[in-house]
Design an enzyme around this catalytic site. Structure first.
Site, PDB file in Angstrom:
ATOM      1  N   GLY A 115       0.822  -1.200   0.000  1.00 36.00           N
ATOM      2  CA  GLY A 115       0.000   0.000   0.000  1.00 36.00           C
ATOM      3  C   GLY A 115       0.855   1.248   0.000  1.00 36.00           C
ATOM      4  O   GLY A 115       2.063   1.202   0.251  1.00 36.00           O
ATOM      5  N   CYS A 116       0.210   2.360  -0.274  1.00 35.91           N
ATOM      6  CA  CYS A 116       0.926   3.632  -0.379  1.00 35.91           C
ATOM      7  C   CYS A 116       1.522   4.037   0.973  1.00 35.91           C
ATOM      8  O   CYS A 116       2.724   4.305   1.078  1.00 35.91           O
ATOM      9  CB  CYS A 116       0.012   4.714  -0.924  1.00 35.91           C
ATOM     10  SG  CYS A 116      -1.562   4.888  -0.069  1.00 35.91           S
ATOM     11  N   TYR A 117       0.676   4.072   2.001  1.00 35.18           N
ATOM     12  CA  TYR A 117       1.190   4.420   3.330  1.00 35.18           C
ATOM     13  C   TYR A 117       2.256   3.426   3.803  1.00 35.18           C
ATOM     14  O   TYR A 117       3.320   3.837   4.302  1.00 35.18           O
ATOM     15  CB  TYR A 117       0.051   4.459   4.350  1.00 35.18           C
ATOM     16  CG  TYR A 117      -0.853   5.655   4.290  1.00 35.18           C
ATOM     17  CD1 TYR A 117      -0.373   6.943   4.498  1.00 35.18           C
ATOM     18  CD2 TYR A 117      -2.215   5.498   4.064  1.00 35.18           C
ATOM     19  CE1 TYR A 117      -1.228   8.039   4.479  1.00 35.18           C
ATOM     20  CE2 TYR A 117      -3.075   6.596   4.034  1.00 35.18           C
ATOM     21  CZ  TYR A 117      -2.572   7.868   4.250  1.00 35.18           C
ATOM     22  OH  TYR A 117      -3.413   8.953   4.235  1.00 35.18           O
TER      23      TYR A 117
ATOM     24  N   GLU B 140       6.891  10.407  -0.532  1.00 35.62           N
ATOM     25  CA  GLU B 140       6.799   9.649  -1.779  1.00 35.62           C
ATOM     26  C   GLU B 140       5.545  10.128  -2.492  1.00 35.62           C
ATOM     27  O   GLU B 140       4.715  10.811  -1.895  1.00 35.62           O
ATOM     28  CB  GLU B 140       6.664   8.145  -1.491  1.00 35.62           C
ATOM     29  CG  GLU B 140       5.446   7.862  -0.625  1.00 35.62           C
ATOM     30  CD  GLU B 140       4.989   6.409  -0.564  1.00 35.62           C
ATOM     31  OE1 GLU B 140       5.827   5.525  -0.623  1.00 35.62           O
ATOM     32  OE2 GLU B 140       3.758   6.201  -0.461  1.00 35.62           O
TER      33      GLU B 140
END
Lengths: 349, 349, 349, 349
Positions: free
Chosen positions: B156-158, B319
């Site tokens: 996932g992104c986080y 990011e």
């Protein structure tokens, strides 16, 4: 009320100054008699802030230079200083001597210990003799002590957002002694209204960044007040972030409850501390505050959540950095020292 | 290279899909042979994304319905799935059976334990038999295990923003066992491209708010990987905030160093772990990363700071949630499984 | 291609400079050999622009002072000047003398008539002798004349957005002689990267305003080129607006068709002029362009609409002010004078 | 004033509804007795709008369903309708019958000619019998006719910004008959508060685009009122643009002065028309208005400029689309029909 208190705003061309004008121009018990600006002296107020044009009280005002004599000549009974730290103290000192009461937005009178000031602000405190007299005026936690004071130090924007959620819990000894972690996000107006590349639109828009890590200046006053509330040295880290909004602070605090303390205890303590404070809005369990609900207002919204998995208590607050974090708090303190309704001129939406 | 790998993007009309297209349309070793969208099927790609008009590879493509047969008929050797969790697994299963390799952006194959999936995603895991085969493909911490896999679960992104700074320090046992506090801020694209009032412009602009407190879904995979790195149960709290930018995640982590461990140790461990990883940029001590330096790119920037006063170590990363946190990571994994340069098609600015 | 053209960017620390770096660092036929900045001289490129860190070509570069000798010593064959007007001409003159070809982004060589320059820029033209040699290098309307030139004047950002839609229609004599009205909106990067209160985040965010009314400097070059295209004096008004986005120009033009001319004629003329121009995207009738589809790219999108009720023809264009309006156009001209593919290094998304 | 007028807001959960609440909750002469919302019926007002929490009048209110009987039962003397066009007329009709006065924000009663409504809104006018009674209530140009009316049609947001600058000049016959060109830019709240992909944050942020070209619905009412003012058919084109701000309209108008008319004539006419209108601020020659000076207020700022080169007169206005363009105008009309000070409750900053 036939007679209004006469107020001068010293340093009125920045963002905090602008918010002071916004609130005072329409305040039912205050009359704005003087506004100073070194750069804009001689210009009508509405040239610098065209937003206020058409409001009679604003159309009548012209900026004056920030000279003590000129300020005194306006007949002001109270001076609100929206000046940089290191500059405010001189005006405070002279205006007090001239018999005015002073409400200061800078950091100059927030710290009780001049050596902490020197450590965090990089130069000796210039008027240490005034520190004893000054009151750290966060109305929600200081209460009646503000009332009789003639030198009011308004807390910083970040500290307000940190102290309102933490102080009652520390006073009630609900928290462990583990380090508290504070992550705060502020809108760009916190950086002031001055020429600068890092705060240009294109440098801040579409950008999120932390800054002043690990030693933001506001740590000094947060530490002072947390220690006072806890009756011990409180360990905490504080990281600030710059967010592309004009106004608003969102603070998230990670701490932990002592064994045997429940979330219901937290809620009881909050209710006792704040149920009758007009500007603290308790959002309840697992409710996140949003800066958009407080911008332009003097409210501070507080939510909380228990992360049982990690054993953490999460506290969340939002406020407008320029209002509850600066100009609104100043007007709230003005109301307190003048004996007005605490909410006078502050129930704006 | 005369022959390019044939790639289909399944679920190409969302934001992660769009970023996959952006990267794959110009990728030197990949040919986009199919793009699916239930809603846009039959329409030219450039009708949905006018930004890509004028790029030959884009002008040639038309959305197809997300049917397995149609996807297989495109000749794709690899399918990248940008579908919601709970939907992706069906496609993964069928496409694997049809002989394609699958790179999945959803949460369906990230967790090794189906019961954790059920707890965090609210329904039984639909294809638990595939979990053993799937690889949690964060290249910077998983290394060679990705290479031979045919079912790639992109983190996932986080989690990417949390794991890159923390994993090496946990592996090297530099941190105490005190609870770690993680404060993350994400741009609005993280919420996806779907009809919704809370993510309207006027609901997000001039707003900062935390959400999903205290139990954001990404806690499940962060916990899995932190535990694995530390070889013990790691306690941590994780609070996410929505910030008015399109793309970008900024993560600030509060942790603490074991007695005797110095910041130089942290820096040595980081250098060993990441000095040769092309997408991790180590910013050095007391340097804050900024999302604006990574948006649109596959870089993740990492800074750190020791707060001696509080005894805390502060780790900071930024990011692009849609690139290193989604589409870019998928392409990086595509490069890895296909034996291309890891940076192929990803050195975009 | 084994040998690349050697390029220096003079004035590389502003926004146009940054975009030049972005494009040239990854250009297949160009090698960035020198970057100048008075303020950042001696610093690594990536200190000023951390975004470029990790890109080998960027990591190798250090800013030099903008001295002619130092620029020549880099071995540059072409210099691209991203300097303020009134400053660029000196560098152009000296670098031409030293044998370099010069691509200038400033206004110094855009006007053929030195007296118009004096009227709009407030001082005598400093190098009128170079005006004859300079080419107003808008590739889509100037064609082959650019190829052999050694002094390239890149058009301004607004003029590009106005001339691309209007010039073919004026050349084909499709328009009446009524005054043309041009309303343009630009992102804040157009104001440059310099200390300034009016372009602070909080002054531009949540603000839309016109400026420089009625006599924006770009009127001078727009007028020059419209008159040239029409073979007569063209009357037009031009109002610019500042919009809270980083990059992007949106231009809407109100004009009218001569009796007997139809929208089909407009479309035929556009197709003839632009069907084979790689960076002009003709969106078709009643389709509005959106800046978000062009930001970061060298595309200019053009739509049109006939308002039969009012008897008006409405032309609409969008471009990125820093790319097609500045750095991208410069690279496009570099490609043209060097004989590269016109799109080399410019097919970025 | 001991007795306040009782007001109900019908359709209170959209953006115009929210602004009506903001203004009425603090209005000195009005009492908000009912707020309707189909979706939020039964919920406290402050659940939908947490911003209003802590304001006594708001804490006391709960949404009701939009039923005529329930609205009448609140005791409301005036109903303000913030409903979609095509829906408002039914409520207007029934509430008038029940003896309430009605202030309508929709387009349902703005046009005198039902056939124009049908052309622009795509369906027959549902209550043509009410059109004669309704007043197009732009106070600055309609004056006393509003006072006695019981069916008030508030002008649209764009039309307000166009009519205030143009009507006095047309009435005084200062302008030529050449086509007028109007370029307007609006914040995203103009699109309403409803589920929608095109108005998601990520679709609007960093985007500027025109829309509804060439035939925006507001052309119908602008045309009606311009013709009325000029006493002839006025030709004009109108292009609207969507801009990434929450609130605010910026309108730029290109027209031309008849031979022998000077800018001083324009200024004299403006002064006569507006010098005593509290919400029109005349900025003077060559001064551009900025939306940030009017957002949240009921002011409309007007500037002008003569472009002698092109023979054009440029008019510029800014207003808040939700305040002077909707809710504020409604409250201004409420004040007028109730005989309050025109500025009552509207001098907010």
């Amino acid at each position: 009320m036939s007679s209004k208190i006469k107020v001068a705003v010293v340093g009125a061309s920045g963002y905090s100054g602008r918010e002071l004008l916004r609130l005072l121009l329409l305040h039912p018990n205050a009359q704005l008699v003087g506004v100073t600006s070194r750069a804009a002296a001689g210009k009508p107020l509405t040239t610098e802030f065209p937003r206020f044009r058409g409001v009679a009280a604003a159309d009548a005002l012209t900026f004056i230079t920030p000279d003590i004599d000129k300020i005194v000549a306006t007949g002001a009974e109270v001076a609100i200083l929206a000046l940089p730290h290191g500059v405010a103290h001189e005006f405070a000192s002279a205006l007090l001597e001239a018999g005015l009461r002073v409400i200061d937005l800078s950091a100059d009178f927030r710290l009780r210990d001049a050596s902490v000031y020197a450590e965090y602000y990089g130069h000796e405190h210039p008027s240490p003799e005034l520190l004893d007299e000054a009151v750290y005026a966060l109305p929600e936690i200081k209460g009646d002590v503000i009332k009789g004071s003639r030198l009011i130090a308004c807390p910083g924007c970040y500290p307000t957002s940190v102290l309102v959620p933490l102080v009652p819990l520390l006073r009630a000894a609900l928290l462990t002694e583990e380090a508290i972690s504070v992550s705060s996000m502020s809108g760009v107006s916190g950086a002031g209204r001055k020429e600068s590349v890092p705060f240009l639109f294109c440098e801040c828009n579409e950008s999120v960044r932390s800054y002043s890590v690990p030693k933001h200046r506001h740590i000094s006053e947060i530490g002072q007040e947390l220690d006072l509330a806890a009756g011990r040295k409180v360990r905490f880290s504080f990281v600030t972030h710059l967010i592309p909004v004009n106004q608003g602070i969102c603070t998230t605090i990670f701490t932990s409850l002592r064994a045997g303390v429940s979330l219901a205890d937290v809620e009881r303590v909050y209710a006792e501390a704040y149920a009758h404070r007009p500007f603290v809005r308790l959002l309840g369990r697992n409710n996140s505050p949003d800066t958009k609900n407080v911008t332009g207002t003097n409210f501070i919204d507080v939510g909380w959540s228990l992360d049982e998995r990690a054993g953490s208590l999460i506290l969340m607050s939002t406020e407008d950095n320029l209002v509850k974090g600066a100009a609104g708090q100043a007007v709230q303190n003005l109301n307190i020292i003048c004996g007005f309704e605490e909410t006078a001129g502050l129930m704006v939406l």
